[in-house]
Motif scaffolding. Structure first.
Motif, mmCIF file in Angstrom:
data_model
loop_
_atom_site.group_PDB
_atom_site.id
_atom_site.type_symbol
_atom_site.label_atom_id
_atom_site.label_comp_id
_atom_site.label_asym_id
_atom_site.label_seq_id
_atom_site.Cartn_x
_atom_site.Cartn_y
_atom_site.Cartn_z
ATOM 1 N N VAL A 1 0.731 -1.598 0.492
ATOM 2 C CA VAL A 1 0.320 -0.071 0.279
ATOM 3 C C VAL A 1 0.674 1.613 0.107
ATOM 4 O O VAL A 1 1.231 1.538 1.046
ATOM 5 N N GLU A 2 0.862 1.813 -1.222
ATOM 6 C CA GLU A 2 1.718 3.526 -1.132
ATOM 7 C C GLU A 2 1.135 4.249 -0.391
ATOM 8 O O GLU A 2 -0.180 4.183 -0.324
ATOM 9 N N SER A 3 1.555 5.087 -0.273
ATOM 10 C CA SER A 3 0.473 6.433 0.355
ATOM 11 C C SER A 3 2.086 7.817 -0.177
ATOM 12 O O SER A 3 3.241 7.733 -0.182
ATOM 13 N N GLY A 4 1.135 8.898 0.534
ATOM 14 C CA GLY A 4 3.166 10.034 0.631
ATOM 15 C C GLY A 4 2.713 10.505 -1.725
ATOM 16 O O GLY A 4 3.305 12.164 -1.369
ATOM 17 N N GLY A 5 1.492 10.565 -1.666
ATOM 18 C CA GLY A 5 2.151 11.148 -3.555
ATOM 19 C C GLY A 5 0.943 12.604 -3.589
ATOM 20 O O GLY A 5 0.352 12.969 -1.874
ATOM 21 N N GLY A 6 0.741 13.283 -4.016
ATOM 22 C CA GLY A 6 0.468 14.971 -3.975
ATOM 23 C C GLY A 6 0.557 15.802 -5.086
ATOM 24 O O GLY A 6 1.440 14.759 -6.072
ATOM 25 N N LEU A 7 0.540 16.822 -4.891
ATOM 26 C CA LEU A 7 0.521 17.965 -6.108
ATOM 27 C C LEU A 7 1.861 18.958 -5.476
ATOM 28 O O LEU A 7 1.490 19.510 -3.902
ATOM 29 N N VAL A 8 2.963 18.972 -5.868
ATOM 30 C CA VAL A 8 3.713 20.187 -5.785
ATOM 31 C C VAL A 8 4.421 19.856 -6.851
ATOM 32 O O VAL A 8 4.774 20.365 -7.646
ATOM 33 N N GLN A 9 5.738 21.976 -6.185
ATOM 34 C CA GLN A 9 5.450 22.690 -6.840
ATOM 35 C C GLN A 9 7.268 21.929 -7.953
ATOM 36 O O GLN A 9 7.798 21.447 -6.956
ATOM 37 N N PRO A 10 7.360 22.608 -8.825
ATOM 38 C CA PRO A 10 8.715 21.659 -9.356
ATOM 39 C C PRO A 10 10.566 22.388 -8.642
ATOM 40 O O PRO A 10 9.655 23.692 -8.007
ATOM 41 N N GLY A 11 11.027 21.724 -8.104
ATOM 42 C CA GLY A 11 12.313 21.821 -7.083
ATOM 43 C C GLY A 11 10.985 21.601 -5.843
ATOM 44 O O GLY A 11 12.454 21.131 -4.757
ATOM 45 N N GLY A 12 10.624 21.399 -5.524
ATOM 46 C CA GLY A 12 10.171 20.594 -4.407
ATOM 47 C C GLY A 12 10.059 18.705 -3.839
ATOM 48 O O GLY A 12 11.778 18.758 -4.637
ATOM 49 N N SER A 13 9.883 18.478 -2.877
ATOM 50 C CA SER A 13 10.262 17.802 -2.752
ATOM 51 C C SER A 13 9.183 16.166 -2.123
ATOM 52 O O SER A 13 8.588 17.360 -1.500
ATOM 53 N N LEU A 14 8.744 15.663 -2.185
ATOM 54 C CA LEU A 14 8.165 13.994 -1.376
ATOM 55 C C LEU A 14 8.420 13.094 -1.329
ATOM 56 O O LEU A 14 9.601 12.638 -1.454
ATOM 57 N N ARG A 15 7.706 12.565 -0.199
ATOM 58 C CA ARG A 15 8.195 11.425 0.198
ATOM 59 C C ARG A 15 7.373 10.178 0.214
ATOM 60 O O ARG A 15 6.399 10.383 0.901
ATOM 61 N N LEU A 16 7.518 8.847 -0.789
ATOM 62 C CA LEU A 16 6.617 8.305 -0.701
ATOM 63 C C LEU A 16 6.902 6.692 0.436
ATOM 64 O O LEU A 16 8.252 6.742 0.339
ATOM 65 N N SER A 17 5.696 6.349 0.274
ATOM 66 C CA SER A 17 6.579 4.958 1.641
ATOM 67 C C SER A 17 5.065 4.259 1.103
ATOM 68 O O SER A 17 4.189 4.373 0.179
ATOM 69 N N CYS A 18 5.720 2.825 1.395
ATOM 70 C CA CYS A 18 5.006 1.665 0.583
ATOM 71 C C CYS A 18 5.166 0.503 1.885
ATOM 72 O O CYS A 18 6.342 0.076 2.320
#
Length: 124
Positions: A5-22
């Protein structure tokens, strides 16, 4: 139940960061290599990164090398993908997948369990 089960996605601006989890369950997580794949709009499935069963033997696709970091927590059965310096080209649905081997592989047919995906949109 055997699942990812993945989570952590979303909308982010260019240059930004996200952390996905599974989050993995129903199998011995520490026995298998794990990967992240992605599918951009209108494109095929692309292997992004993989780690071996013990963790620490990581490999990356050329398009994300130097920007993304894969890691795993075998005590808690979680796979991560830290994504930095995101660009619109990183927009995709991201999937984690369980390998059939302990090592790292980018071959789709050597992955036998897939999550439902988490959407990442990079846009201003």
């Amino acid at each position: 139940e055997v699942q990812l089960v993945e989570s952590g996605g979303g909308l982010v601006q260019p240059g930004g960061s996200l952390r996905l989890s599974c989050a993995a369950s129903g199998f011995t997580f520490s026995n298998y290599g794990m990967s992240w794949f992605r599918r951009a709009p209108g494109k095929g499935l692309e292997w992004v990164s993989g780690d071996n069963s013990r963790g620490g033997s990581t490999t990356y696709g050329n398009s994300v090398k130097g920007r993304f970091t894969i890691s795993r927590d075998n005590d808690n059965n979680i796979l991560y993908l830290q994504m930095n310096s995101l660009t619109p080209d990183d927009t995709a649905v991201y999937y984690c997948a369980k390998s059939t081997i302990r090592g790292v592989t980018a071959l789709i047919n050597l992955h036998d369990l897939w999550g439902q995906g988490t959407r990442v949109t990079v846009s201003s």
